[in-house]
Scaffold this motif. Structure first.
Motif, PDB file in Angstrom:
ATOM      1  N   PHE A  21      40.069  39.935  32.881  1.00 22.19           N
ATOM      2  CA  PHE A  21      39.971  39.434  34.250  1.00 22.19           C
ATOM      3  C   PHE A  21      41.092  40.024  35.100  1.00 22.19           C
ATOM      4  N   VAL A  22      40.727  40.535  36.269  1.00 23.66           N
ATOM      5  CA  VAL A  22      41.692  41.105  37.195  1.00 23.66           C
ATOM      6  C   VAL A  22      41.864  40.202  38.410  1.00 23.66           C
ATOM      7  N   ALA A  23      40.750  39.853  39.050  1.00 22.66           N
ATOM      8  CA  ALA A  23      40.826  39.045  40.269  1.00 22.66           C
ATOM      9  C   ALA A  23      39.483  38.389  40.531  1.00 22.66           C
ATOM     10  N   GLY A  24      39.523  37.257  41.227  1.00 17.90           N
ATOM     11  CA  GLY A  24      38.302  36.561  41.593  1.00 17.90           C
ATOM     12  C   GLY A  24      38.469  35.874  42.927  1.00 17.90           C
ATOM     13  N   TYR A  72      27.878  33.708  45.943  1.00 20.74           N
ATOM     14  CA  TYR A  72      28.433  33.870  44.602  1.00 20.74           C
ATOM     15  C   TYR A  72      29.954  33.789  44.612  1.00 20.74           C
ATOM     16  N   VAL A  73      30.487  33.438  43.481  1.00 21.33           N
ATOM     17  CA  VAL A  73      31.879  33.730  43.180  1.00 21.33           C
ATOM     18  C   VAL A  73      31.916  35.183  42.693  1.00 21.33           C
ATOM     19  N   SER A  80      27.244  32.428  39.652  1.00 16.38           N
ATOM     20  CA  SER A  80      26.823  31.275  40.442  1.00 16.38           C
ATOM     21  C   SER A  80      27.841  30.152  40.247  1.00 16.38           C
ATOM     22  N   GLY A  81      27.851  29.205  41.168  1.00  8.13           N
ATOM     23  CA  GLY A  81      28.773  28.095  41.060  1.00  8.13           C
ATOM     24  C   GLY A  81      29.919  28.224  42.031  1.00  8.13           C
ATOM     25  N   LEU A  82      30.931  27.396  41.833  1.00  4.78           N
ATOM     26  CA  LEU A  82      32.041  27.315  42.776  1.00  4.78           C
ATOM     27  C   LEU A  82      33.365  27.801  42.200  1.00  4.78           C
ATOM     28  N   ARG A  83      33.482  27.746  40.889  1.00  2.29           N
ATOM     29  CA  ARG A  83      34.771  28.028  40.271  1.00  2.29           C
ATOM     30  C   ARG A  83      34.899  29.507  39.924  1.00  2.29           C
TER      31      ARG A  83
END
Length: 121
Positions: free
Chosen positions: A47-50, A32-33, A97-100
């Motif tokens: 949003f804080v961080a990913g 997961y991302v 899910s995914g890449l970004r």
């Protein structure tokens, strides 16, 4: 699917540090991302961080917060330094899910229950 449980929140003085942890079960966080968001009453979840293969930060926390993941332990962390009263919020761990790395709440599929962080002045 993955289940997420946050821990590590609490009360800290301005200028102090906390490390939040997110324990995942059911599936590996490596698939997961992962992200951290925060929310105060009456405001949108922010949003804080990913993190995917790199890390990304909201403007208000750049240079102070660090996101990391330990795939072997199935954990994600948020190290928070130089905390400010405006960092006070409920902090949520999330997975998509995914890449970004997404920065919007609706881009994430799984959420933890949240952990309260309070920074006193």
């Amino acid at each position: 699917q993955v289940q997420l449980v946050e821990s590590g929140g609490g009360l800290v003085q301005a200028g102090g540090s906390l490390r939040l942890s997110c324990a995942a079960s059911g599936r590996s966080v490596s698939t997961y991302v992962m992200g951290w968001f925060r929310q105060v009453p009456g405001k949108e979840r922010e949003f804080v961080a990913g993190i995917n293969w790199s890390s990304y930060y909201g403007d208000s926390v750049k240079g102070r917060f660090t996101i990391s993941r330990d795939n072997a332990k199935n954990m994600v962390y948020l190290q928070m330094n130089s905390l400010r009263p405006e960092d006070t919020a409920v902090y949520y761990c999330a997975a998509r899910s995914g890449l970004r790395v997404g920065v919007e709440r609706n881009e994430y599929d799984y959420w933890g229950q949240g952990t309260q962080v309070t920074v006193s002045s």
